[in-house]
Structure formats: structure tokens, C-alpha cells
Motif scaffolding. Sequence first.
Motif, PDB file in Angstrom:
ATOM      1  N   ALA A  54       1.093   1.043  11.860  1.00 52.08           N
ATOM      2  CA  ALA A  54       0.107   0.602  10.868  1.00 52.08           C
ATOM      3  C   ALA A  54       0.822  -0.137   9.742  1.00 52.08           C
ATOM      4  CB  ALA A  54      -0.658   1.800  10.310  1.00 52.08           C
ATOM      5  N   MET A  55       0.135  -1.117   9.178  1.00 54.07           N
ATOM      6  CA  MET A  55       0.681  -1.879   8.057  1.00 54.07           C
ATOM      7  C   MET A  55      -0.026  -1.442   6.775  1.00 54.07           C
ATOM      8  SD  MET A  55       2.960  -3.580   9.577  1.00 54.07           S
ATOM      9  CE  MET A  55       3.544  -4.673   8.326  1.00 54.07           C
ATOM     10  N   ILE A  56       0.773  -1.087   5.761  1.00 49.86           N
ATOM     11  CA  ILE A  56       0.254  -0.581   4.495  1.00 49.86           C
ATOM     12  C   ILE A  56       0.589  -1.572   3.387  1.00 49.86           C
ATOM     13  CG2 ILE A  56       0.158   1.394   2.928  1.00 49.86           C
ATOM     14  CD1 ILE A  56      -0.316   2.199   5.874  1.00 49.86           C
ATOM     15  N   PHE A  57      -0.422  -2.041   2.689  1.00 51.05           N
ATOM     16  CA  PHE A  57      -0.256  -2.926   1.531  1.00 51.05           C
ATOM     17  C   PHE A  57      -0.105  -2.024   0.312  1.00 51.05           C
ATOM     18  CE2 PHE A  57      -2.829  -6.387  -1.032  1.00 51.05           C
ATOM     19  CZ  PHE A  57      -1.788  -6.518  -1.935  1.00 51.05           C
ATOM     20  N   ILE A  58       1.081  -2.044  -0.290  1.00 49.75           N
ATOM     21  CA  ILE A  58       1.335  -1.281  -1.511  1.00 49.75           C
ATOM     22  C   ILE A  58       1.364  -2.257  -2.674  1.00 49.75           C
ATOM     23  CG2 ILE A  58       2.942   0.197  -2.776  1.00 49.75           C
ATOM     24  CD1 ILE A  58       3.938   1.266  -0.106  1.00 49.75           C
ATOM     25  N   GLY A  59       0.596  -1.979  -3.698  1.00 49.75           N
ATOM     26  CA  GLY A  59       0.575  -2.858  -4.856  1.00 49.75           C
ATOM     27  C   GLY A  59       0.023  -2.158  -6.069  1.00 49.75           C
ATOM     28  N   GLY A  60      -0.080  -2.918  -7.139  1.00 52.34           N
ATOM     29  CA  GLY A  60      -0.638  -2.352  -8.350  1.00 52.34           C
ATOM     30  C   GLY A  60      -0.336  -3.181  -9.572  1.00 52.34           C
TER      31      GLY A  60
ATOM     32  N   ALA B  86      -3.025  -6.171   6.274  1.00 50.35           N
ATOM     33  CA  ALA B  86      -2.928  -4.718   6.115  1.00 50.35           C
ATOM     34  C   ALA B  86      -4.011  -3.960   6.878  1.00 50.35           C
ATOM     35  CB  ALA B  86      -3.012  -4.360   4.633  1.00 50.35           C
ATOM     36  N   ASP B  87      -3.609  -2.805   7.386  1.00 46.94           N
ATOM     37  CA  ASP B  87      -4.552  -1.857   7.977  1.00 46.94           C
ATOM     38  C   ASP B  87      -5.063  -0.876   6.924  1.00 46.94           C
ATOM     39  OD1 ASP B  87      -4.184  -2.717  10.770  1.00 46.94           O
ATOM     40  OD2 ASP B  87      -2.154  -1.935  10.489  1.00 46.94           O
ATOM     41  N   PHE B  88      -4.230  -0.612   5.929  1.00 43.44           N
ATOM     42  CA  PHE B  88      -4.539   0.337   4.855  1.00 43.44           C
ATOM     43  C   PHE B  88      -3.915  -0.171   3.561  1.00 43.44           C
ATOM     44  CE2 PHE B  88      -4.164   2.743   8.786  1.00 43.44           C
ATOM     45  CZ  PHE B  88      -5.366   3.436   8.817  1.00 43.44           C
ATOM     46  N   GLY B  89      -4.373   0.380   2.450  1.00 39.09           N
ATOM     47  CA  GLY B  89      -3.788   0.033   1.164  1.00 39.09           C
ATOM     48  C   GLY B  89      -3.433   1.266   0.363  1.00 39.09           C
ATOM     49  N   LEU B  90      -2.460   1.093  -0.510  1.00 35.91           N
ATOM     50  CA  LEU B  90      -2.077   2.091  -1.508  1.00 35.91           C
ATOM     51  C   LEU B  90      -1.896   1.325  -2.805  1.00 35.91           C
ATOM     52  CD1 LEU B  90      -1.103   4.851  -2.549  1.00 35.91           C
ATOM     53  CD2 LEU B  90       1.173   4.256  -1.698  1.00 35.91           C
ATOM     54  N   MET B  91      -2.813   1.535  -3.750  1.00 39.35           N
ATOM     55  CA  MET B  91      -2.771   0.808  -5.012  1.00 39.35           C
ATOM     56  C   MET B  91      -2.614   1.778  -6.173  1.00 39.35           C
ATOM     57  SD  MET B  91      -3.125  -2.478  -4.433  1.00 39.35           S
ATOM     58  CE  MET B  91      -3.040  -3.074  -2.747  1.00 39.35           C
ATOM     59  N   ILE B  92      -1.713   1.430  -7.059  1.00 43.37           N
ATOM     60  CA  ILE B  92      -1.524   2.160  -8.296  1.00 43.37           C
ATOM     61  C   ILE B  92      -2.100   1.257  -9.375  1.00 43.37           C
ATOM     62  CG2 ILE B  92       0.117   3.162  -9.907  1.00 43.37           C
ATOM     63  CD1 ILE B  92       0.912   2.866  -6.200  1.00 43.37           C
ATOM     64  N   TRP B  93      -3.224   1.691  -9.936  1.00 41.69           N
ATOM     65  CA  TRP B  93      -4.036   0.839 -10.808  1.00 41.69           C
ATOM     66  C   TRP B  93      -4.091   1.440 -12.196  1.00 41.69           C
ATOM     67  CZ3 TRP B  93      -9.930   0.959 -11.300  1.00 41.69           C
ATOM     68  CH2 TRP B  93     -10.410  -0.204 -11.890  1.00 41.69           C
ATOM     69  N   ASP B  94      -3.951   0.606 -13.201  1.00 39.46           N
ATOM     70  CA  ASP B  94      -4.024   1.076 -14.590  1.00 39.46           C
ATOM     71  C   ASP B  94      -5.467   1.197 -15.088  1.00 39.46           C
ATOM     72  OD1 ASP B  94      -4.762  -1.580 -14.942  1.00 39.46           O
ATOM     73  OD2 ASP B  94      -3.017  -2.102 -16.162  1.00 39.46           O
ATOM     74  N   GLY B  95      -6.428   0.944 -14.226  1.00 41.00           N
ATOM     75  CA  GLY B  95      -7.838   1.021 -14.606  1.00 41.00           C
ATOM     76  C   GLY B  95      -8.345  -0.235 -15.266  1.00 41.00           C
ATOM     77  N   ASP B  96      -7.493  -1.254 -15.369  1.00 42.68           N
ATOM     78  CA  ASP B  96      -7.864  -2.464 -16.083  1.00 42.68           C
ATOM     79  C   ASP B  96      -7.478  -3.745 -15.338  1.00 42.68           C
ATOM     80  OD1 ASP B  96      -8.885  -3.792 -18.480  1.00 42.68           O
ATOM     81  OD2 ASP B  96      -6.789  -4.309 -18.873  1.00 42.68           O
TER      82      ASP B  96
ATOM     83  N   LYS C 177     -12.930  -5.782   4.343  1.00 39.27           N
ATOM     84  CA  LYS C 177     -12.530  -5.913   5.745  1.00 39.27           C
ATOM     85  C   LYS C 177     -12.448  -4.564   6.452  1.00 39.27           C
ATOM     86  CE  LYS C 177      -8.118  -6.332   6.847  1.00 39.27           C
ATOM     87  NZ  LYS C 177      -6.769  -6.304   7.082  1.00 39.27           N
ATOM     88  N   GLY C 178     -12.807  -3.492   5.728  1.00 37.31           N
ATOM     89  CA  GLY C 178     -12.848  -2.172   6.337  1.00 37.31           C
ATOM     90  C   GLY C 178     -11.510  -1.458   6.392  1.00 37.31           C
ATOM     91  N   SER C 179     -10.569  -1.874   5.558  1.00 35.41           N
ATOM     92  CA  SER C 179      -9.266  -1.216   5.494  1.00 35.41           C
ATOM     93  C   SER C 179      -9.264  -0.245   4.313  1.00 35.41           C
ATOM     94  CB  SER C 179      -8.143  -2.245   5.309  1.00 35.41           C
ATOM     95  OG  SER C 179      -8.058  -3.085   6.436  1.00 35.41           O
ATOM     96  N   PRO C 180      -9.242   1.055   4.576  1.00 38.64           N
ATOM     97  CA  PRO C 180      -9.267   2.037   3.486  1.00 38.64           C
ATOM     98  C   PRO C 180      -8.079   1.866   2.537  1.00 38.64           C
ATOM     99  CG  PRO C 180      -9.592   3.106   5.610  1.00 38.64           C
ATOM    100  CD  PRO C 180      -9.179   1.687   5.885  1.00 38.64           C
ATOM    101  N   CYS C 181      -8.330   2.131   1.275  1.00 37.58           N
ATOM    102  CA  CYS C 181      -7.287   1.993   0.259  1.00 37.58           C
ATOM    103  C   CYS C 181      -7.290   3.231  -0.641  1.00 37.58           C
ATOM    104  CB  CYS C 181      -7.534   0.743  -0.587  1.00 37.58           C
ATOM    105  SG  CYS C 181      -6.256   0.448  -1.816  1.00 37.58           S
ATOM    106  N   VAL C 182      -6.157   3.912  -0.695  1.00 44.78           N
ATOM    107  CA  VAL C 182      -5.987   5.017  -1.629  1.00 44.78           C
ATOM    108  C   VAL C 182      -5.625   4.403  -2.973  1.00 44.78           C
ATOM    109  CG1 VAL C 182      -4.616   7.056  -2.209  1.00 44.78           C
ATOM    110  CG2 VAL C 182      -5.288   6.628   0.163  1.00 44.78           C
ATOM    111  N   VAL C 183      -6.348   4.810  -4.004  1.00 49.90           N
ATOM    112  CA  VAL C 183      -6.149   4.266  -5.346  1.00 49.90           C
ATOM    113  C   VAL C 183      -5.774   5.408  -6.283  1.00 49.90           C
ATOM    114  CG1 VAL C 183      -7.209   3.020  -7.284  1.00 49.90           C
ATOM    115  CG2 VAL C 183      -7.888   2.481  -4.920  1.00 49.90           C
ATOM    116  N   TYR C 184      -4.633   5.263  -6.936  1.00 45.22           N
ATOM    117  CA  TYR C 184      -4.249   6.188  -8.001  1.00 45.22           C
ATOM    118  C   TYR C 184      -4.460   5.448  -9.311  1.00 45.22           C
ATOM    119  CZ  TYR C 184      -2.068   8.922  -4.343  1.00 45.22           C
ATOM    120  OH  TYR C 184      -1.855   9.654  -3.207  1.00 45.22           O
ATOM    121  N   GLU C 185      -5.444   5.896 -10.078  1.00 46.45           N
ATOM    122  CA  GLU C 185      -5.706   5.270 -11.368  1.00 46.45           C
ATOM    123  C   GLU C 185      -4.938   6.033 -12.430  1.00 46.45           C
ATOM    124  OE1 GLU C 185      -8.801   4.473 -14.814  1.00 46.45           O
ATOM    125  OE2 GLU C 185      -9.734   4.963 -12.895  1.00 46.45           O
ATOM    126  N   THR C 186      -3.968   5.370 -13.021  1.00 46.08           N
ATOM    127  CA  THR C 186      -3.061   6.037 -13.954  1.00 46.08           C
ATOM    128  C   THR C 186      -3.691   6.333 -15.303  1.00 46.08           C
ATOM    129  OG1 THR C 186      -2.138   3.901 -14.637  1.00 46.08           O
ATOM    130  CG2 THR C 186      -1.008   5.066 -12.858  1.00 46.08           C
TER     131      THR C 186
END
Length: 177
Positions: free
Chosen positions: A2-8, A101-111, A125-134
Motif C-alpha cells: 500500500a502507498m501512504i501519503f504522509i503530509g501536513g 496514494a491508497d491511504f493518507g496520514l495528515m498532521i494538520w494544525d486545524g488551519d 477518491k475513496g482513500s481513507p486518511c487518518v488526520v491528527y489535528e494538533t
Amino acid sequence: MAMIFIGGSRDTIELPEPAIARIGAIVAAEHGVLVGDAPGVDTEAQSLLAGYRYEHVGVFHSGRTPRNNLGDWAAYHIPPLDGAEGYELQAAKDREMARRADFGLMIWDGDSPGTALNIMRLAVKGSPCVVYETSRRQEWTVRTADEWQEMLHVAGPETRVRAYSRMTEEERDLLSQ
């Protein structure tokens, strides 16, 4: 694999503990990682992955060379559209990572509207994304455009306006489907 898009957010200089643990799980599962070259979350995630000596990483950049490539991984040059300025200089590479990406992991500042749009690109596109809002220390898994809009509603009207103003016409169309 699986390919994971990590960003934030670029303003985030420390990854939250749950995100660190999640990246450790990505490494343990030997998933591929797609990450940008920006300061902030991209660089922090790269640093963690380099510390693991993890090899399954691709760094996406819009400049001639990556601003950051801490693990000397494969680099993918995605040039901006002709005449692009400001945030649009990075948007093409973000769209490409979301596309792959098949999935995402985003670290978001809420803004950050750029991070919010990356979450939306994955959701439509139907790729689930885990979001950590700091800012609120919240965690979501965004799977649909409706869930993304709910997340933006919590962020507030100013953040929504900035995110919508940066969308392409095609992204607006995808969101309304």
C-alpha cells in the motif's frame, strides 16, 4: 504494498506521539511512503523515516531538486503548472501524491488550507486518511467528502473559505458528486 501519503502543515515542527506510532506501524508493515519536501511535517516525517533507515520512500518536489530529502530516497519532480504562483507552486506535486496514494496520514494544525485540500483529494477518491489535528488534539479518519466537510466545519468558516478558494474547478466538481 500500500502507498501512504504522509503530509501536513509547514508550521508543525514536532509530530504528535500518535503520528509517530502510526509511522512506525507503516514501516513495520513495509508500506510505501509518499512525502513532500517542505519544511514542517514533511521534513519531520522524513527525519523519522531516515532514522529507521527506511527505504520505501518517494520524495515529491516541484523545484529542480528537493528542498529536503533526508534519506536520499528516490525523488519525483512534479513541475508546477505554467504561471503558477504562491501555493500553486506546490499543488501539482500534492495532487500527484494524492492520486498515487491508497491511504493518507495528515498532521494538520486545524488551519492549513493546503493540508485540508490534501485530505479532500484523498477522500473524493475513496482513500481513507487518518488526520491528527494538533490544535485541538483530535484524531479523525476521513473517508468521504461529507466527512471532510464535517472536519472543515469544526475548523471554522475562515479555514473553509481559504480551502475552497484554492480548489480547482475539477476538485469542486469532484466534491459535489
